[in-house]
Design a protein around this motif. Structure first.
Motif, short mmCIF file in Angstrom:
data_model
loop_
_atom_site.label_atom_id
_atom_site.label_comp_id
_atom_site.label_asym_id
_atom_site.label_seq_id
_atom_site.Cartn_x
_atom_site.Cartn_y
_atom_site.Cartn_z
N ALA A 36 0.83 -1.20 0.00
CA ALA A 36 0.00 0.00 0.00
C ALA A 36 0.87 1.25 0.00
CB ALA A 36 -0.92 -0.02 1.21
N PHE A 252 -5.62 -3.15 -1.92
CA PHE A 252 -5.23 -1.76 -1.72
C PHE A 252 -5.86 -0.83 -2.75
CE2 PHE A 252 -1.26 -4.33 -0.81
CZ PHE A 252 -1.55 -4.52 0.54
N TYR A 255 -1.35 1.43 -4.57
CA TYR A 255 -0.20 0.60 -4.24
C TYR A 255 0.89 0.71 -5.29
CZ TYR A 255 -1.99 -3.00 -7.53
OH TYR A 255 -2.42 -3.68 -8.65
#
Length: 284
Positions: A36, A252, A255
């Motif tokens: 992330a 995420f 990312y």
């Protein structure tokens, strides 16, 4: 066209197998390597810097007329500066259209440059690129330069010309990490439509590279909008949600990940769930 799964129209079995194998390779790389990212975080991102570290050239490819790639570039440059690096920051802009700015860099001369005043109808002369350049005016550790060819010069091989410009800058500032922002064709590590790209030329230029070669980053997204040219003309174009390996493999919303270098034209990806338009400076 994006395909959400390994389901295609009737095509050759070899092509189908290759597409599915590529998707599986991408998913595996993302699950293993993605982390992330919060580009508003100003603290040192050691994980990203470890990836950057071996590379002398970092290329960010974009769909023109979007905000997120330029914002990532500013984040990447700031991270490298925090790590004590000096930077060659190059943008796919004709140097001839930035002569007044280069002679006397300022926010005023930037806005009055031919590039931002008249604009290409392709999404590049928007707020995202303007803000990126403006951010580093006067920074002694960032050498700004522009590597697109003069549109009136009749250049045949644009990417070969770009390579010559980038190479010259890198030879003059040999200690610096070079970060480039361009359209996502130019940073492909494999040829496109039978022609070498800028990344191809750089990857083969052994006098410029560390053993790690070029870090070539592609921007991927799930939905949003961008201001650029399509078959409908220049304007803001909405992108409907389209699930892909990049949006589904990891949870995420933003990312970064390295990719299998043999899996496609890029060896890294910057993902944002949403993409947003970079509005042309001529509209401001």
């Amino acid at each position: 066209m994006r395909f959400p799964r390994c389901v295609l129209p009737v095509i050759g079995i070899t092509t189908l197998f290759a597409f599915c194998a590529h998707a599986q390779s991408t998913q595996a790389a993302l699950k293993a390597n993605a982390f992330a990212l919060d580009i508003s975080d100003t603290t040192l991102n050691k994980r990203l810097l470890e990836i950057f570290g071996p590379h002398r050239i970092i290329m960010m490819g974009e769909m023109h007329g979007t905000q997120e790639p330029a914002r990532f570039v500013s984040y990447a440059v700031d991270q490298l500066l925090k790590a004590g690096k000096t930077i060659n920051l190059g943008l796919e802009i004709p140097a001839v259209q930035m002569q007044d700015f280069t002679a006397a860099p300022s926010a005023k001369s930037l806005k009055q440059s031919a590039f931002f005043r008249t604009g290409f109808p392709d999404g590049r002369p928007g707020s995202a690129w303007f803000n990126l350049i403006d951010m580093y005016i006067g920074n002694k550790d960032v050498h700004l330069f522009f590597f697109d060819s003069d549109p009136d010069a009749g250049t045949i091989d644009y990417d070969k010309h770009m390579h010559a410009v980038v190479r010259n800058v890198m030879m003059q500032h040999a200690e610096a990490t070079t970060v480039l922002l361009s359209g996502n064709i130019h940073n492909r590590l494999i040829p496109f439509s039978g022609g070498k790209t800028l990344a191809c030329y750089l990857q083969q230029d052994t006098t410029l590279l560390t053993p790690a070669g070029v870090l070539s980053i592609n921007h991927q997204f799930k939905f949003g909008a961008m201001e650029n040219v399509t078959s409908e003309g220049f304007g803001i174009h909405k992108i409907e949600p389209a699930p892909t390996s990049f949006s589904e493999a990891v949870p995420f919303k933003m990312y970064f990940s390295t990719l299998d270098k043999n899996a496609g034209p890029y060896n890294a990806v910057f993902y944002t769930e949403e993409v947003t338009p970079s509005i042309a400076m001529t509209a401001r």
